[in-house]
Each structure stands twice: as C-alpha cells, then as structure tokens.
Write an enzyme that holds these catalytic residues in place. Structure first.
Site, PDB file in Angstrom:
ATOM      1  N   CYS A   1      29.869 -17.563 -23.201  1.00 21.48           N
ATOM      2  CA  CYS A   1      30.149 -17.458 -24.631  1.00 21.48           C
ATOM      3  C   CYS A   1      31.628 -17.680 -24.907  1.00 21.48           C
ATOM      4  CB  CYS A   1      29.774 -16.070 -25.143  1.00 21.48           C
ATOM      5  SG  CYS A   1      28.040 -15.706 -24.949  1.00 21.48           S
TER       6      CYS A   1
ATOM      7  N   GLY B   1      29.388 -22.454 -24.782  1.00 12.14           N
ATOM      8  CA  GLY B   1      28.053 -22.079 -25.233  1.00 12.14           C
ATOM      9  C   GLY B   1      27.543 -23.042 -26.269  1.00 12.14           C
TER      10      GLY B   1
ATOM     11  N   ASN C   1      32.003 -11.672 -25.547  1.00 16.83           N
ATOM     12  CA  ASN C   1      31.811 -12.530 -24.374  1.00 16.83           C
ATOM     13  C   ASN C   1      31.829 -11.655 -23.131  1.00 16.83           C
ATOM     14  OD1 ASN C   1      33.991 -14.814 -22.582  1.00 16.83           O
ATOM     15  ND2 ASN C   1      31.796 -14.592 -22.430  1.00 16.83           N
ATOM     16  N   GLY C   2      30.758 -11.739 -22.337  1.00 16.88           N
ATOM     17  CA  GLY C   2      30.699 -10.947 -21.106  1.00 16.88           C
ATOM     18  C   GLY C   2      29.378 -10.206 -21.008  1.00 16.88           C
TER      19      GLY C   2
ATOM     20  N   CYS D   1      38.086 -13.311 -13.684  1.00 20.22           N
ATOM     21  CA  CYS D   1      37.025 -14.149 -13.089  1.00 20.22           C
ATOM     22  C   CYS D   1      37.629 -15.457 -12.598  1.00 20.22           C
ATOM     23  CB  CYS D   1      35.951 -14.432 -14.133  1.00 20.22           C
ATOM     24  SG  CYS D   1      34.756 -15.678 -13.610  1.00 20.22           S
TER      25      CYS D   1
ATOM     26  N   TYR E   1      35.505 -23.608 -13.037  1.00 20.28           N
ATOM     27  CA  TYR E   1      34.427 -24.308 -13.705  1.00 20.28           C
ATOM     28  C   TYR E   1      34.384 -24.145 -15.223  1.00 20.28           C
ATOM     29  CZ  TYR E   1      29.546 -25.339 -14.918  1.00 20.28           C
ATOM     30  OH  TYR E   1      28.416 -25.834 -15.497  1.00 20.28           O
TER      31      TYR E   1
ATOM     32  N   ASP F   1      32.378 -29.460  -8.382  1.00 21.35           N
ATOM     33  CA  ASP F   1      33.048 -28.187  -8.659  1.00 21.35           C
ATOM     34  C   ASP F   1      32.256 -26.998  -8.133  1.00 21.35           C
ATOM     35  OD1 ASP F   1      31.031 -28.018 -10.518  1.00 21.35           O
ATOM     36  OD2 ASP F   1      32.330 -28.369 -12.242  1.00 21.35           O
TER      37      ASP F   1
ATOM     38  N   CYS G   1      26.316 -12.815 -10.199  1.00 18.19           N
ATOM     39  CA  CYS G   1      27.399 -12.269 -11.023  1.00 18.19           C
ATOM     40  C   CYS G   1      26.805 -11.265 -12.007  1.00 18.19           C
ATOM     41  CB  CYS G   1      28.075 -13.400 -11.788  1.00 18.19           C
ATOM     42  SG  CYS G   1      29.286 -12.802 -12.997  1.00 18.19           S
TER      43      CYS G   1
ATOM     44  N   CYS H   1      38.604 -11.413  -9.579  1.00 20.75           N
ATOM     45  CA  CYS H   1      37.243 -11.172  -9.090  1.00 20.75           C
ATOM     46  C   CYS H   1      36.773 -12.437  -8.395  1.00 20.75           C
ATOM     47  CB  CYS H   1      36.306 -10.841 -10.267  1.00 20.75           C
ATOM     48  SG  CYS H   1      34.567 -10.744  -9.745  1.00 20.75           S
TER      49      CYS H   1
ATOM     50  N   CYS I   1      31.139 -13.405  -6.505  1.00 18.43           N
ATOM     51  CA  CYS I   1      30.033 -14.334  -6.259  1.00 18.43           C
ATOM     52  C   CYS I   1      30.268 -15.149  -4.991  1.00 18.43           C
ATOM     53  CB  CYS I   1      29.813 -15.243  -7.468  1.00 18.43           C
ATOM     54  SG  CYS I   1      31.316 -16.015  -8.068  1.00 18.43           S
TER      55      CYS I   1
HETATM   56 FE1  SF4 Z   1      33.480 -14.659 -12.061  1.00 20.09          FE
HETATM   57 FE2  SF4 Z   1      32.062 -14.733  -9.815  1.00 20.09          FE
HETATM   58 FE3  SF4 Z   1      33.327 -12.484 -10.520  1.00 20.09          FE
HETATM   59 FE4  SF4 Z   1      31.215 -13.334 -11.926  1.00 20.09          FE
HETATM   60  S1  SF4 Z   1      31.212 -12.618  -9.770  1.00 20.09           S
HETATM   61  S2  SF4 Z   1      33.131 -12.553 -12.746  1.00 20.09           S
HETATM   62  S3  SF4 Z   1      31.461 -15.568 -11.795  1.00 20.09           S
HETATM   63  S4  SF4 Z   1      34.243 -14.489  -9.964  1.00 20.09           S
END
Ligand code: SF4
Length: 470
Positions: free
Chosen positions: A14, A40, A116-117, A253, A259, A363, A399, A451, A454
């Site tokens: 989003c 989005g 968003n989130g 993130c 991406y 990517d 995620c 983060c 993933c």
């Molecule tokens: Fe981003 Fe991956 Fe963390 Fe989700 S898990 S917030 S996609 S880095």
C-alpha cells in the site's frame, strides 16, 4: 513490478499520502497517489476535510480510473486537508469494503485513516474486539485500529489521544496518515518497518510513503517520520510532534530497497537507485558470470543489472520488452495460461538474445514458476546459455509485516538447494546476493536497523498465535 502472488515476485502493498493546509489538497493528493501507484493497484481513495465538512471517495481500480473525474463534492471544494491511499491487499479481501481511507463516525467527529503495513497481533486484536461485541465490516487492521480508538474515545480521550492509546495496543508494521476536524496526523510504528516521509510545499505539510510523491507535487523532503513518532498538523497550521511509544530496535524493511520502492525515491534515507546498483555490483563481485551480455528482467532488475554490468565490464542490453499497458486482469495467470501471460507482459527481442550467453538479473525469485517460463522463452529465442543472478538472498520465510509472500512451504528456496532451483527453472547457473553482501550496500543506517527476516528467518517481532498469516 507487478507479477503477483501466483508468480515469482511478491505483491506490492500500500501507499499513503496526506497534505495539510493547502488550497488544492484533493488535487495534490490525487497527484501524490499517482506517484505511489506502484505500491498498490487494487483500489484508491481520498478523504478530505474543509471548513467542517468531510468527504470520502474510494473505489476499486487505478488512481486514474477512480479519479478520472473529480467527484462533485471534491470538484466544488478542493479542501484544505486530505489523506489518500492506494491498496494492494496483503491481508483482508480484495473488495471495496476493505478499500481505504477507512472512516468512522464517532459521536462528535469523523476520523479517517489510511494505513500501510500489517499488525502482527491484528488477528488477536480482532478476536478480542469481537468478543467485546464490536461489529467489524471488513477484514482490515485499519478498522481494528479505529475500533480501538473509538473505545478509547468513549472514555473521554480526544481524537489524537484516542488514536495514540489505540496504537500502543498494536504490534507490527504501520505507517499511518489520519484526518479529522482536529487536523491531520502521521504515525509510524516503533520499529519503523514501512517508510513514511514528511515534506513541505510552501506553508503546507505533506506526508507520503515515498519521496517520489513529494517530487511530483514540487514539495521538498524534510525528514522521515521517526519510528514511534506522531506528528499532528492542526487546522490553524500549528504542528505538534512527539513519541507515542518508545522506539524498539529499528527494523526497516530491506525489501523496500530491493523491490518495492520506486528507484527515483529516497527511502529510509537511501537513494533507492544507488542501493540497487550497489546490489548488482556486489552480486557481480560475489558471483560473476561468463556472459556476452547482462540483461535485466524489467522493470525490477534494471538497476541491479546496470550495477552488475558496470562492475564486470560485460555489455548491458535490454533484450526483453515490458508491456506497460497490461492491466491487472492479465497479470494473474492461471497455471494453464501462464506462458501466454509471461509473453503478454514481457516479450523478448530475438535479435538481442539469439546465440548469446545471457546473464539475466532478477530482483527476486519467490516461487520460481514465472522464472521458469521466462527461461523457457529465452531458450525459444535461441539463447545459448542463461545465467541467472538475483539481487537479494533466497526467500526462505514469510513476512508478517505487510508483504504478501506465499507461505513458507511455497517458497522455492525453502524447499530446494540453489543447484536444485537452477535445474528446476532450467538455468545454466544461478546465484543470489548474500545477506552480508546485501546489508553491505546500505549506507544510512547501521546494519542492525534493517529487517531481513524473509531472508534470514530472524524476526524482529514474532507474530501472535492468532495472526491470520501464521
Ligand atoms: Fe521486509 Fe522481509 Fe522484513 Fe517483511 S520480512 S518487513 S519483506 S525484510
């Protein structure tokens, strides 16, 4: 950047936008949403406030379709404050009831919210609210937050205080813009998962998911809304800011940089274009390829491929043409028509491919099925060798913070080794950017401010057991 859940790439999520104290608030919000359309494409909406009157318009579709003509109320009064949202469903169904901004009528005011989130305790909170008698219309975290705020308001808290207390009960990822008679406010979760930037346009204050939206309307970027921070712009133009929750370990993130974000944006203080080129250059250092040409999978792989080509000296070529006019209807292929769909969206140029050893830069590879079709298409065009290089590490975990990856079982890298994946997708070789390599490419924050769950399985915040995506 729109392959979709059934394909190899995750879905977009989003984008939010808000502007306070400008005579053309609605029109500027519409323009801002155009810039955020890549985040989005399912629905778009604007909620505006002007002289005691609030008005909401939202619908399924692209911004250009939803706001082809301004609804009469918006045209008659362009507003002084507005918030907007573009949505791709990462949780909750794809239908109008889940389109945002979401607006609720409290006893003395209306509160609109765009978000968003994903809340990692969203399922728990919804169950809790339902058990307490709440009737929820949609399946959105946004509605959950509003219900929590409404409960707080009944205990006497004014709107922004009610929202602050509500957000303290949540966990997970949210970048929020909210609007009511008391002004416009922005809130960002204490981990800072999703981006949210603040800018200025003359006397107006602007908030957006990405800086490209500020660029379009001629606003200057001022700073990120900090993790755990709220900023309120009152109708008289005064600003109040502070922290509604103590900051946790920052967890931006990193996949936004790989991406999601537009390459012409600055996100988390980083120039996305520059980071992607560094991803490509680092990938080339780690896993060079003997190839005649470096070719991106457009559009996502373009900047990493440029970095790869510059680092290796191998010529860069655009041998695959992307059709920018394929609507959403055509990009969610069933298993049967996937090949046709790949061709419809990405068509190879035979002359650029025939007889060549191609280093194809992607990517990301999530499930692997679309990549397999792309490799097959390149072979049909006479590619001699295909070496795939991926500008992020293998995706091994889902995620919980707003990106719609498939379940762990469906992630190809969770089930197969890299050599096995190469064989499955038909590539002569396959290599991914390492986690350390990826993290070495960011410059604005310490590495532990990102983060990467993933890729690594190291979650900054574990989802609660009742979260819908566990
Ligand atoms: Fe981003 Fe991956 Fe963390 Fe989700 S898990 S917030 S996609 S880095």
């Amino acid at each position: 950047m729109v392959s979709g859940y059934a394909g190899d790439n995750p879905r977009d999520h989003c984008g939010v936008f808000g502007i306070a104290n400008h005579d053309c608030a609605v029109e500027l919000t519409r323009q801002g949403l155009f810039s955020l359309q890549h985040r989005g494409q399912e629905s778009a909406g604007i909620y505006r406030y002007s002289d005691g009157k609030c008005l909401l318009h939202k619908a399924m579709g692209l911004v250009g379709d939803v706001f082809r003509e301004m609804p009469p109320g918006f045209a008659a009064d362009p507003g002084s404050m507005a918030i907007g949202h573009v949505r791709y469903s990462t949780a909750g169904g794809s239908n109008l009831i889940n389109a945002q901004p979401f607006v609720v009528e409290f006893d003395t005011f209306n509160l609109g919210l765009a978000h968003n989130g994903n809340l990692s305790n969203g399922g728990y909170l919804r169950n809790h609210l339902k058990q307490g008698g709440a009737i929820l219309q949609g399946t959105l975290d946004t509605e959950t937050i509003l219900h929590l705020a409404a409960r707080q308001h009944t205990m006497g808290s004014p709107p922004w205080e009610a929202l602050r207390v509500a957000l303290k009960q949540t966990e997970g990822a949210y970048s929020i813009v909210a609007l009511c008679e008391d002004g416009l406010a922005a809130y960002r979760d204490p981990y800072g998962f999703r981006p949210l930037i603040m800018g200025r346009l003359d006397d107006a204050v602007v908030f957006a998911s990405e800086s490209c939206a500020l660029d379009l309307i001629g606003a200057t970027c001022e700073r990120d809304v900090e993790p755990g921070e709220f900023i309120i712009i009152r109708p008289d133009g005064t600003m109040e800011s502070g922290y509604f929750d103590f900051a946790r370990r920052k967890s931006h993130c990193i996949f936004e940089l790989v991406y999601f974000a537009r390459p012409d944006s600055h996100v988390f203080g980083e120039c996305v274009y520059g980071v992607r080129k560094r991803f490509g250059a680092t990938l080339a250092e780690e896993s060079p390829a003997e190839a005649d040409v470096v070719m991106p999978l457009p559009d996502g792989g373009i900047y990493a491929a440029l970095g790869f080509a510059e680092a290796t000296g191998i010529p860069f070529d655009l041998g695959i043409m992307r059709n920018h006019y394929v609507g959403r209807t055509f990009i969610r292929p069933s298993e049967n028509d996937r090949r046709a769909a790949v061709r419809l969206k990405l068509n190879p140029i035979n002359e650029a491919i025939e007889g060549k050893r191609i280093c194809l830069v992607e990517d990301s590879i999530v499930r692997g099925n679309t990549t397999r079709e792309r490799v097959r298409t390149l072979r049909d065009c006479g590619a001699r060798e295909i070496h795939i290089r991926v500008s992020c590490p293998p995706h091994v975990s889902p995620c919980y913070y707003g990106i719609d990856f498939p379940s762990r079982e469906e992630l190809i890298a969770n089930n197969y080794s890299i050599d096995e994946i190469a064989e499955l997708i038909g590539a002569d070789s396959l290599a991914y950017l390492s986690l350390d390599g990826m993290l070495s490419c960011v410059q604005e924050h310490p590495l532990n401010n990102y983060c990467h769950a993933c890729f690594s399985g190291e979650y900054p915040l574990k989802p609660m057991a009742t979260c819908p995506r566990t």
